[in-house]
Structures are given as structure tokens and as C-alpha cells.
Design a protein around this motif. Structure first.
Motif, short mmCIF file in Angstrom:
data_model
loop_
_atom_site.label_atom_id
_atom_site.label_comp_id
_atom_site.label_asym_id
_atom_site.label_seq_id
_atom_site.Cartn_x
_atom_site.Cartn_y
_atom_site.Cartn_z
N ILE A 3 -73.81 -18.52 -28.65
CA ILE A 3 -72.68 -18.65 -28.00
C ILE A 3 -72.95 -19.68 -26.90
CG2 ILE A 3 -71.14 -17.46 -26.17
CD1 ILE A 3 -71.55 -14.93 -27.37
N GLU A 4 -72.08 -20.60 -27.10
CA GLU A 4 -72.36 -21.90 -26.18
C GLU A 4 -71.87 -21.32 -24.48
OE1 GLU A 4 -70.35 -25.68 -26.74
OE2 GLU A 4 -69.77 -24.84 -28.37
N ARG A 5 -72.78 -22.30 -23.64
CA ARG A 5 -72.27 -21.68 -22.18
C ARG A 5 -71.16 -22.66 -21.80
NH1 ARG A 5 -74.72 -18.62 -18.99
NH2 ARG A 5 -74.33 -20.02 -17.15
N PHE A 6 -70.14 -22.17 -21.20
CA PHE A 6 -69.11 -22.90 -20.78
C PHE A 6 -68.99 -23.15 -19.37
CE2 PHE A 6 -67.42 -21.47 -24.86
CZ PHE A 6 -67.47 -22.78 -25.58
N THR A 7 -68.61 -24.31 -18.68
CA THR A 7 -68.56 -24.66 -17.19
C THR A 7 -67.27 -23.72 -16.71
OG1 THR A 7 -67.20 -26.38 -17.56
CG2 THR A 7 -69.97 -26.64 -17.26
N ASP A 8 -67.40 -23.33 -15.38
CA ASP A 8 -65.90 -22.84 -14.93
C ASP A 8 -64.86 -23.73 -15.20
OD1 ASP A 8 -66.80 -20.66 -13.70
OD2 ASP A 8 -66.99 -21.31 -11.94
N GLU A 9 -65.05 -25.30 -15.14
CA GLU A 9 -63.85 -26.26 -15.31
C GLU A 9 -63.44 -25.88 -16.74
OE1 GLU A 9 -66.71 -26.84 -13.96
OE2 GLU A 9 -66.04 -28.12 -12.03
N THR A 10 -64.17 -26.01 -17.82
CA THR A 10 -63.77 -25.55 -19.02
C THR A 10 -62.77 -24.29 -19.52
OG1 THR A 10 -65.60 -26.89 -19.96
CG2 THR A 10 -64.43 -25.62 -21.52
N LEU A 11 -63.67 -23.19 -18.71
CA LEU A 11 -62.93 -21.85 -18.82
C LEU A 11 -61.54 -21.77 -18.22
CD1 LEU A 11 -66.12 -19.41 -18.34
CD2 LEU A 11 -64.88 -20.15 -20.48
N MET A 12 -61.56 -22.54 -17.08
CA MET A 12 -60.18 -22.72 -16.39
C MET A 12 -59.37 -23.47 -17.26
SD MET A 12 -59.56 -24.50 -12.82
CE MET A 12 -59.91 -26.16 -13.39
N ALA A 13 -59.62 -24.57 -17.57
CA ALA A 13 -58.65 -25.47 -18.53
C ALA A 13 -58.37 -24.62 -19.82
CB ALA A 13 -59.38 -26.81 -19.24
N GLN B 117 -59.18 -28.69 -1.93
CA GLN B 117 -58.93 -27.57 -3.04
C GLN B 117 -57.59 -27.14 -2.89
OE1 GLN B 117 -61.92 -24.40 -2.49
NE2 GLN B 117 -63.60 -26.15 -2.53
N ARG B 118 -57.14 -26.81 -1.63
CA ARG B 118 -55.51 -26.48 -1.33
C ARG B 118 -54.38 -27.45 -2.25
NH1 ARG B 118 -51.40 -25.84 2.01
NH2 ARG B 118 -51.60 -27.76 3.14
N GLU B 119 -54.76 -28.54 -1.99
CA GLU B 119 -53.85 -29.61 -2.58
C GLU B 119 -53.79 -29.62 -4.00
OE1 GLU B 119 -53.87 -33.38 -0.91
OE2 GLU B 119 -55.70 -34.14 -1.54
N VAL B 120 -55.02 -29.38 -4.57
CA VAL B 120 -54.87 -29.55 -6.30
C VAL B 120 -54.28 -28.23 -6.61
CG1 VAL B 120 -56.74 -31.00 -6.74
CG2 VAL B 120 -57.44 -28.81 -6.45
N ILE B 121 -54.54 -26.82 -5.88
CA ILE B 121 -53.86 -25.82 -6.36
C ILE B 121 -52.30 -25.82 -6.07
CG2 ILE B 121 -53.67 -23.43 -5.43
CD1 ILE B 121 -56.68 -23.13 -4.94
N VAL B 122 -52.00 -26.46 -5.02
CA VAL B 122 -50.44 -26.70 -4.80
C VAL B 122 -50.07 -27.35 -5.99
CG1 VAL B 122 -48.74 -27.71 -3.28
CG2 VAL B 122 -50.60 -26.24 -2.36
N LEU B 123 -50.63 -28.49 -6.14
CA LEU B 123 -49.91 -29.31 -7.44
C LEU B 123 -50.22 -28.64 -8.79
CD1 LEU B 123 -51.34 -32.78 -6.47
CD2 LEU B 123 -48.74 -32.12 -6.16
N GLY B 139 -54.66 -39.72 -6.88
CA GLY B 139 -55.39 -40.96 -6.99
C GLY B 139 -56.86 -40.69 -7.19
N ILE B 140 -57.18 -39.64 -7.76
CA ILE B 140 -58.78 -39.15 -8.05
C ILE B 140 -59.01 -38.88 -9.53
CG2 ILE B 140 -58.81 -38.32 -5.94
CD1 ILE B 140 -58.55 -35.51 -7.04
N PRO B 141 -60.02 -38.92 -10.12
CA PRO B 141 -60.24 -38.65 -11.43
C PRO B 141 -59.78 -37.16 -11.81
CG PRO B 141 -62.42 -39.50 -10.61
CD PRO B 141 -61.30 -39.10 -9.55
N LYS B 142 -59.35 -37.11 -13.18
CA LYS B 142 -59.19 -35.71 -13.58
C LYS B 142 -60.22 -34.68 -13.48
CE LYS B 142 -58.05 -33.48 -17.88
NZ LYS B 142 -57.44 -33.77 -19.38
N GLY B 143 -61.50 -35.09 -13.59
CA GLY B 143 -62.64 -34.19 -13.39
C GLY B 143 -62.85 -33.89 -12.32
N ARG B 148 -62.43 -29.22 -8.21
CA ARG B 148 -61.72 -28.47 -6.87
C ARG B 148 -60.86 -27.70 -7.55
NH1 ARG B 148 -59.97 -34.19 -3.87
NH2 ARG B 148 -61.83 -35.27 -3.67
N LEU B 149 -60.38 -27.74 -8.27
CA LEU B 149 -59.51 -26.64 -8.67
C LEU B 149 -59.99 -25.29 -9.17
CD1 LEU B 149 -56.32 -25.68 -9.29
CD2 LEU B 149 -56.50 -26.69 -11.53
#
Lengths: 259, 163
Positions: A3-13, B117-123, B139-143, B148-149
Motif C-alpha cells: 500500500i502506497e503512502r499518500f500525503t494529506d494533499e493527495t488524500l484531500m484531492a 489557510q482561511r482564504e483557500v478554504i473560502v475559495l 496568484g500562487i502555485p496549485k501545490g 494550505r487547504l
């Protein structure tokens, strides 16, 4: 199966439906196989749901008629003047007699507008003016931008920057151009007792104070006149001030001043 | 084309205004921000990309207008709590009361988060922009939007007891 480990960002996405199909399949497999992953995904689903509910509990409030009227007026003016396709319509000037301009507030501000060569920051006088919340006459030390050290800061600092000068602490808010192309800078000056928001415009290599208004007590303890920024905003619209310059343009404009 | 643009612009006013209120938390100032954004949008309408949604573009213009005034407001402005404004009063009845409690908890928790963080959550979560659209507005990268989200939502979950 590993099982791969996923970052929070990936799980959120994944929870938000923002993943590509391939990664989403991999996450789905991990979700099914690993309770910890599933709980983490549920956390992101849960926060999204809570936020959606909060938003729905407060639907977008009805737009006030006055605002709709202003918007329609803007569109009509642009429509009447913007017949040439491809032309960038200049910023529409706002009507000088906007109803929201709080006359009473404006009168209670220690408002001093220096025009042309007038460099003194002179609080208006009158029975309605509470000087305790505004700059004391002569106390701001902004009698002359040059002598006070403000001019140097205006020529040097990027927007957002602060510097202690003879008159107090200068913070640059933004740079913009007038319709004539003159470079102007909005800044704040905090002295021991008061805070002033002001605009100065470049006159050759010098700075000319064009607008100044008391915005509050520097120690943060005093009452900040709520209308100060509105007064500034009205004034900026009145002179047709352009949008704040981006960082690089500001740097270039300041560089040219120094030449 | 002008008609489409104008129709969409007027249709976007409620969300634009809601976004403005979330930024400055002052309905009077929000109306001015919306008006400024509309003026700038009309002036720049030739730069609208017809393949993208208008709202994120308008959000970006509005946020830029706010930054001008908001850089100062953020640190020492006189913000009015949205709960104190008449518009914040929500309907009537028990369901509305429950919704209000939940709303207050969520918004109170949201208010404790760092602004970035608040502003990305709002959007993303209020205005339902995609990550890429939110990145364009800010005006920031998607990553950066994603990190932040994610951090903001993990913090929010802890505050709200969401597991």
C-alpha cells in the motif's frame, strides 16, 4: 500488495474529486485496505461537508439595490463609451456624490488635503473636530516631507516596507499612477501620538503631499475613525487613480526616479 | 458577447459580494469592493479568457482591489464581526437555529485559522472553486493551495471534532 503512502494533499484531492483517474484508483485501493487512510479521507470529506453546510446556512445575502444600480451605471457608461472592439476602457470614475460617503464622518475627521505645493499637514479646525483622535497641530512632523525623512523612504521602500525616519515610522501601502502617468505612493506615518494615511506624488525627484488624513492613534489604544479609508478611497476615485502597481513595475518606476 | 459578459457579471454579483464580505467583513466596504471590481472587470473585459469561468477571474480582481485597502485592515482595521450585522440574522424556526449554531461553530473555528489557510478554504469549500482556479485567484502555485487547504482542514477538523 503494497500500500502506497499518500500525503494529506493527495488524500484531500481524492475527497474533493481533484485527482487524476490513475492516482484516484490507487487511493481508492488504499482506502479499502487501510482504515487509517479511510479515516483520513473521511476527515477531508467531513470538513468539506461542514463548510458547505455553513455556507448554505448563510446564503449569499441579497445584493443591495444601490449596488446593483451602481453596477448597471458602470456597465451603461462602458457600453456607451466602449464602441471600438479591443480597446481597453479606462476605469470609470465613480460619481463624486456617492450616497455612502459619510459626510458626518468626513467632518469629524481631522482631514487635511494638501494640494499642489502645500506640504503642511494642517488639521481642519471646527467645533466638530476631535483633535484628541487626530494629529496634533505640528505634532506629526510632516511639515515638509524632505525634512521629515519621509521623502527618502518614499523613494526607497517597496510597498509593504517600513522605515523609521525623523518624523516617525513610514509604511508604504501601495504605488499607483494618476491618469497623467504621475507616480504616487500611498503610505502611513505613525508618530508617537497619531497615525496618518497619506498620498504623495512624484514631482521630478521630489515628493509632493497630495492627501493626508488622520487614521488613528499609533498606540492602538485610541479610536480609529472608520471613515478615514473611505475618505481616501473617495479621493483616489476622484483623481482617477489607477490600480496598484505590481512589484516589478513599482521597482522600475522607483528606479527611474533615482536617475 | 458584451451582453453575455454583462449578464454573467450581474449574475455573479451575489457571490462576488459574499466573497467581498468574507475578505473585509464589512458589508459597506464589501459593496465598494464589488463596485471597484466591476469597474476594473469592465475595463479589462477584453482580457477575459472565454474558455474559463468568469467568477474566479472576478474574484481575483476583487481580491487585488482588497489587498490595496486590506493590507492595512488586516493588521489594524476596525473589522465588524459578521455576526453583528443585520444580514447575519438567519431566517427563523428551530432548523434555522440549529443551522446558526453550526454556522457559528464552523465560522468561529475558521476565524482562528491563519489567513492564508482561511482564504483557500473560502475559495475552495465555500465558493467551490477548483484548486487551479483558487491558485489563479491568489496568484500562487496549485501545490501551495493544496498544502494550505489540507493544513487548514486538518486544523478545522480538530477544532470541530470531525474525525
Amino acid at each position: 500488495m503494497t500500500i502506497e503512502r499518500f500525503t494529506d494533499e493527495t488524500l484531500m484531492a481524492y475527497a474533493d474529486g481533484e485527482l487524476d483517474a490513475e492516482t484516484a484508483r490507487a487511493v481508492a485501493a488504499a482506502e479499502a485496505a487501510d482504515g487509517a487512510v479511510a479515516r483520513r479521507i473521511a476527515l477531508f470529506h467531513g470538513t468539506r461537508a461542514a463548510l458547505s453546510e455553513a455556507r448554505d446556512a448563510r446564503p449569499a445575502p441579497e445584493v443591495p439595490d444601490a449596488l446593483v444600480a451602481r453596477v448597471r451605471e458602470t456597465l451603461e457608461q462602458a457600453g456607451a463609451g466602449g464602441e471600438e472592439p479591443g480597446r481597453v476602457v479606462p476605469l470609470v470614475r465613480r460619481a463624486p456624490s456617492r450616497p455612502w460617503v459619510p459626510v458626518a464622518v468626513a467632518a469629524s475627521l481631522a482631514l487635511a488635503v494638501g494640494l499642489g505645493a502645500g506640504l503642511s499637514l494642517r488639521p481642519a479646525t471646527g467645533p466638530d473636530i476631535d483633535l484628541a483622535t487626530g494629529p496634533q497641530p505640528g505634532a506629526t512632523g510632516l511639515a515638509a516631507l524632505e525634512a521629515s525623512g519621509v521623502a527618502g523612504a518614499l523613494s526607497r521602500l517597496a510597498s509593504g516596507g517600513s522605515e523609521q525616519v525623523a518624523a516617525g515610522e513610514v509604511t508604504i501601502i501601495a504605488s499607483f499612477r494618476t491618469p497623467e502617468g504621475t507616480l504616487c505612493r500611498e503610505f502611513e506615518l505613525a508618530t508617537g501620538s497619531a497615525e496618518t494615511v497619506a498620498v504623495a506624488c512624484a514631482e521630478g525627484a521630489a515628493w509632493d503631499l497630495r492627501f493626508a488624513v488622520a487614521s488613528g492613534r499609533a498606540d492602538g489604544a485610541g479610536y480609529a475613525p472608520a471613515g478615514a479609508l473611505e475618505a481616501l478611497d473617495t479621493w483616489l476615485s476622484g483623481i482617477g487613480a489607477g490600480a496598484p502597481l505590481p512589484e516589478d513595475e513599482e521597482r522600475a518606476a522607483l528606479g527611474r526616479l533615482a536617475e | 458577447m458584451r451582453d453575455d459578459f454583462e449578464t454573467e457579471l450581474v449574475a455573479a454579483l451575489p457571490v462576488l459580494r459574499r466573497y467581498a464580505i468574507s475578505l473585509c467583513r464589512r458589508p459597506d466596504m464589501a459593496d465598494d469592493l464589488v463596485q471597484i471590481a466591476v469597474e476594473r472587470a469592465v475595463a479589462a473585459r477584453d482580457r477575459v479568457d472565454p474558455d474559463t469561468r468568469l467568477e474566479p477571474w472576478l474574484f481575483r480582481i476583487l481580491r487585488n482591489a482588497w489587498i490595496d485597502a486590506g493590507r492595512r485592515q488586516a493588521t489594524r482595521g476596525t473589522e465588524i464581526d459578521v455576526h453583528d450585522t443585520p444580514e447575519a440574522a438567519v431566517h427563523d424556526g428551530v432548523r434555522a437555529a440549529e443551522a446558526t449554531v453550526m454556522l457559528r461553530q464552523t465560522e468561529a473555528a475558521l476565524a482562528t485559522l491563519p489567513e492564508e489557510q482561511r482564504e483557500v478554504i473560502v475559495l475552495v469549500c465555500f465558493e467551490e472553486l477548483s484548486y487551479a482556479e483558487a491558485a489563479g485567484v491568489l496568484g500562487i502555485p496549485k501545490g501551495t493551495v493544496m498544502s494550505r487547504l489540507a493544513r487548514g482542514r486538518v486544523a478545522l477538523a480538530a477544532k470541530l471534532g470531525i474525525e
